[in-house]
Motif scaffolding. Structure first.
Motif, PDB file in Angstrom:
ATOM      1  N   ALA A  91       0.970  -1.289   0.131  1.00  8.99           N
ATOM      2  CA  ALA A  91       0.026  -0.054   0.088  1.00  8.99           C
ATOM      3  C   ALA A  91       0.664   1.208  -0.129  1.00  8.99           C
ATOM      4  O   ALA A  91       0.327   2.258  -0.702  1.00  8.99           O
ATOM      5  CB  ALA A  91      -0.963  -0.186   1.080  1.00  8.99           C
ATOM      6  N   VAL A  92       2.078   1.384   0.650  1.00  7.52           N
ATOM      7  CA  VAL A  92       2.822   2.330   0.704  1.00  7.52           C
ATOM      8  C   VAL A  92       3.415   2.531  -0.506  1.00  7.52           C
ATOM      9  O   VAL A  92       3.394   3.712  -1.080  1.00  7.52           O
ATOM     10  CB  VAL A  92       3.989   2.270   1.642  1.00  7.52           C
ATOM     11  CG1 VAL A  92       4.928   3.461   1.811  1.00  7.52           C
ATOM     12  CG2 VAL A  92       3.361   2.269   3.309  1.00  7.52           C
ATOM     13  N   VAL A  93       3.970   1.628  -1.307  1.00  4.98           N
ATOM     14  CA  VAL A  93       4.644   1.795  -2.582  1.00  4.98           C
ATOM     15  C   VAL A  93       3.511   2.154  -3.714  1.00  4.98           C
ATOM     16  O   VAL A  93       3.961   3.090  -4.251  1.00  4.98           O
ATOM     17  CB  VAL A  93       5.288   0.287  -2.854  1.00  4.98           C
ATOM     18  CG1 VAL A  93       5.688   0.623  -4.522  1.00  4.98           C
ATOM     19  CG2 VAL A  93       6.430   0.038  -1.902  1.00  4.98           C
ATOM     20  N   CYS A  94       2.050   1.680  -3.615  1.00  6.65           N
ATOM     21  CA  CYS A  94       1.286   2.365  -4.323  1.00  6.65           C
ATOM     22  C   CYS A  94       1.115   3.710  -4.084  1.00  6.65           C
ATOM     23  O   CYS A  94       0.668   4.373  -5.030  1.00  6.65           O
ATOM     24  CB  CYS A  94       0.088   1.270  -4.060  1.00  6.65           C
ATOM     25  SG  CYS A  94      -0.028  -0.335  -4.625  1.00  6.65           S
ATOM     26  N   GLY A  95       1.066   4.023  -2.959  1.00  5.67           N
ATOM     27  CA  GLY A  95       1.104   5.687  -2.548  1.00  5.67           C
ATOM     28  C   GLY A  95       1.916   6.339  -3.273  1.00  5.67           C
ATOM     29  O   GLY A  95       1.733   7.216  -4.091  1.00  5.67           O
ATOM     30  N   LEU A 148      -5.560   0.551   4.365  1.00  2.78           N
ATOM     31  CA  LEU A 148      -5.146   0.781   3.085  1.00  2.78           C
ATOM     32  C   LEU A 148      -4.972   2.295   2.607  1.00  2.78           C
ATOM     33  O   LEU A 148      -3.877   2.718   2.152  1.00  2.78           O
ATOM     34  CB  LEU A 148      -5.922   0.224   2.086  1.00  2.78           C
ATOM     35  CG  LEU A 148      -5.479  -0.010   0.742  1.00  2.78           C
ATOM     36  CD1 LEU A 148      -4.245  -0.949   0.227  1.00  2.78           C
ATOM     37  CD2 LEU A 148      -6.452   0.103  -0.240  1.00  2.78           C
ATOM     38  N   GLY A 149      -5.750   3.187   2.808  1.00  3.75           N
ATOM     39  CA  GLY A 149      -5.919   4.556   2.459  1.00  3.75           C
ATOM     40  C   GLY A 149      -4.754   5.178   3.415  1.00  3.75           C
ATOM     41  O   GLY A 149      -4.203   5.908   3.010  1.00  3.75           O
ATOM     42  N   LEU A 150      -4.628   4.961   4.649  1.00  4.92           N
ATOM     43  CA  LEU A 150      -3.540   5.549   5.335  1.00  4.92           C
ATOM     44  C   LEU A 150      -2.256   5.143   5.264  1.00  4.92           C
ATOM     45  O   LEU A 150      -1.307   6.055   5.067  1.00  4.92           O
ATOM     46  CB  LEU A 150      -3.916   5.175   6.987  1.00  4.92           C
ATOM     47  CG  LEU A 150      -5.180   6.075   7.419  1.00  4.92           C
ATOM     48  CD1 LEU A 150      -5.453   5.525   8.956  1.00  4.92           C
ATOM     49  CD2 LEU A 150      -4.946   7.559   7.645  1.00  4.92           C
ATOM     50  N   CYS A 151      -1.928   3.865   4.759  1.00  4.42           N
ATOM     51  CA  CYS A 151      -0.690   3.356   4.332  1.00  4.42           C
ATOM     52  C   CYS A 151      -0.400   4.147   3.030  1.00  4.42           C
ATOM     53  O   CYS A 151       0.884   4.414   3.015  1.00  4.42           O
ATOM     54  CB  CYS A 151      -0.677   2.009   4.247  1.00  4.42           C
ATOM     55  SG  CYS A 151      -0.723   0.944   5.755  1.00  4.42           S
ATOM     56  N   ALA A 204      -0.291   8.357  12.213  1.00  2.79           N
ATOM     57  CA  ALA A 204      -1.691   8.079  12.181  1.00  2.79           C
ATOM     58  C   ALA A 204      -1.740   6.413  11.725  1.00  2.79           C
ATOM     59  O   ALA A 204      -2.880   5.532  12.233  1.00  2.79           O
ATOM     60  CB  ALA A 204      -2.418   8.816  11.329  1.00  2.79           C
ATOM     61  N   VAL A 205      -0.862   6.282  10.730  1.00  2.00           N
ATOM     62  CA  VAL A 205      -0.934   4.751  10.223  1.00  2.00           C
ATOM     63  C   VAL A 205      -0.591   3.905  11.160  1.00  2.00           C
ATOM     64  O   VAL A 205      -1.240   2.720  11.457  1.00  2.00           O
ATOM     65  CB  VAL A 205       0.102   4.469   9.015  1.00  2.00           C
ATOM     66  CG1 VAL A 205       0.374   3.165   8.386  1.00  2.00           C
ATOM     67  CG2 VAL A 205      -0.242   5.482   7.863  1.00  2.00           C
ATOM     68  N   LEU A 206       0.509   4.211  12.026  1.00  2.00           N
ATOM     69  CA  LEU A 206       0.696   3.266  13.231  1.00  2.00           C
ATOM     70  C   LEU A 206      -0.288   3.055  14.352  1.00  2.00           C
ATOM     71  O   LEU A 206      -0.648   1.729  14.792  1.00  2.00           O
ATOM     72  CB  LEU A 206       2.081   3.838  13.815  1.00  2.00           C
ATOM     73  CG  LEU A 206       3.323   3.549  13.193  1.00  2.00           C
ATOM     74  CD1 LEU A 206       4.616   4.150  13.943  1.00  2.00           C
ATOM     75  CD2 LEU A 206       3.567   2.134  12.787  1.00  2.00           C
TER      76      LEU A 206
END
Length: 343
Positions: free
Chosen positions: A26-30, A273-276, A313-315
């Motif tokens: 999810a982070v890479v997709c961001g 998913l959104g936050l990552c 926030a993700v954590l």
């Protein structure tokens, strides 16, 4: 008759990622999402037509996905499975039109990203995505079913939202039209619903490629129609298209991150998913604005601070509680299967 549940059961397990891997994806997709924003924004700016840029980006992506599906028997089987699930009323028909959310996102890139800058565009997009993620998860639209608004989830979303509002207010400029800030917010809300629908289609089909195919068919169709109408009203398509090859990479980049998000959401849920992806988007937007900024845009001190607090926030959202840690990890692996079997 008795074999159908077993077949559906096996498809539900296919391709599910562990929670840690899903967070990384999810982070890479961001990062890829903000890269696409930069590419499509530049293409729209050089064409002087964000509508044509968006339609071109999505159509190129559709061609790539069609080629991939042609050489993947599992994706073709997944398409058949998805239609069977709709016919049996286990998968809502509206999930096939998730690409409309992607169309709004890509259109907003072509129209607004080059004007407001990647960083400001990103935080506005994140605001809509975060709020919509809460609603989508609570309504049970994603493959993991209903995810209740626990204190920890609301706190994490609240931190992200507060950072987004502060970042937008600190970047407001008199020469930026209000609709250019509102449009990426709407796109963020649409993308949260898109991710939920894509995850459900991937879950039913046993193939994220299948959900990506439906996504691009719907999105490309919508954008081509919108671009054609705009061309009729504006007096035609652009006369000259830029020669730089990288300006046409928006579609391929979209294929990669839509496939990745459709895979990851089955484990993470829409809000996490959104936050990552937010963490990846903010970090990626800083790098892009430092390395290859658009004309008149630069990174100031507020964006790195915003990125740090969004990671917090993700954590807050992703770490399991002390009592429910084991249950939370088990639910991340099993809920998508259970909800699809009950539907």
């Amino acid at each position: 008759m008795s074999s159908q549940p077993d077949a559906h059961h096996s498809r539900a397990h296919l391709g599910r990622l562990p929670l840690g891997a899903a967070v990384v994806v999810a982070v890479v997709c961001g990062v890829l999402m903000v890269t696409q924003s930069r590419v499509n924004g530049e293409l729209g700016g050089q064409l002087g037509d964000g509508f044509t840029a968006a339609a071109l980006s999505f159509t190129i992506g559709l061609v790539i996905v069609l080629i991939v599906v042609a050489f993947m028997p599992s994706a073709r089987r997944g398409t058949r499975y998805a239609f069977e699930e709709v016919k049996q009323h286990r998968l809502p028909l509206w999930t096939f039109f998730a690409g409309f959310g992607g169309a709004v996102f890509v259109l907003s890139q072509g129209l607004a990203s080059a004007v407001v800058g990647v960083s400001l565009f990103t935080v506005a997009f994140i605001g809509g995505q975060t709020l919509s993620g809460l609603v989508v998860d609570r309504a049970g639209l994603g493959p993991g079913g209903v995810r209740y608004l626990t204190l920890r989830r609301v706190l994490g979303a609240g931190i992200a939202l507060a950072v987004v509002v502060w970042s937008i207010l600190s970047h407001l400029e008199p020469d930026i039209p209000l609709w250019m800030l509102v449009l990426p917010v709407i796109a963020g809300a649409a993308v949260a619903a898109q991710q939920a629908a894509n995850g459900r289609v991937a879950n039913a089909a046993g193939s994220a490629v299948t959900s990506t195919l439906f996504n691009f068919i719907a999105g490309a169709t919508a954008l081509v129609i919108v671009a054609a109408v705009h061309a009729l009203l504006a007096g035609g398509l652009p006369a000259v298209f830029p020669a730089e090859w990288w300006l046409y990479l928006g579609g391929p980049i979209g294929v990669v991150f839509i496939f990745g998000l459709a895979t990851a959401v089955r484990t993470t849920g829409v809000l996490l998913l959104g936050l990552c992806s937010v963490a990846g988007q903010l970090g990626g937007s800083i790098v892009i604005d430092l390395v290859a900024p658009g004309s008149g845009h630069s990174v100031d001190w507020t964006t790195p601070i915003a990125a740090v607090f969004v990671v917090v926030a993700v954590l807050v959202v992703s770490l399991p509680g002390r009592r429910g840690g084991r249950v939370s990890r088990k639910n991340a692996a099993d809920t998508a299967e259970n909800i699809s079997l009950r539907a």
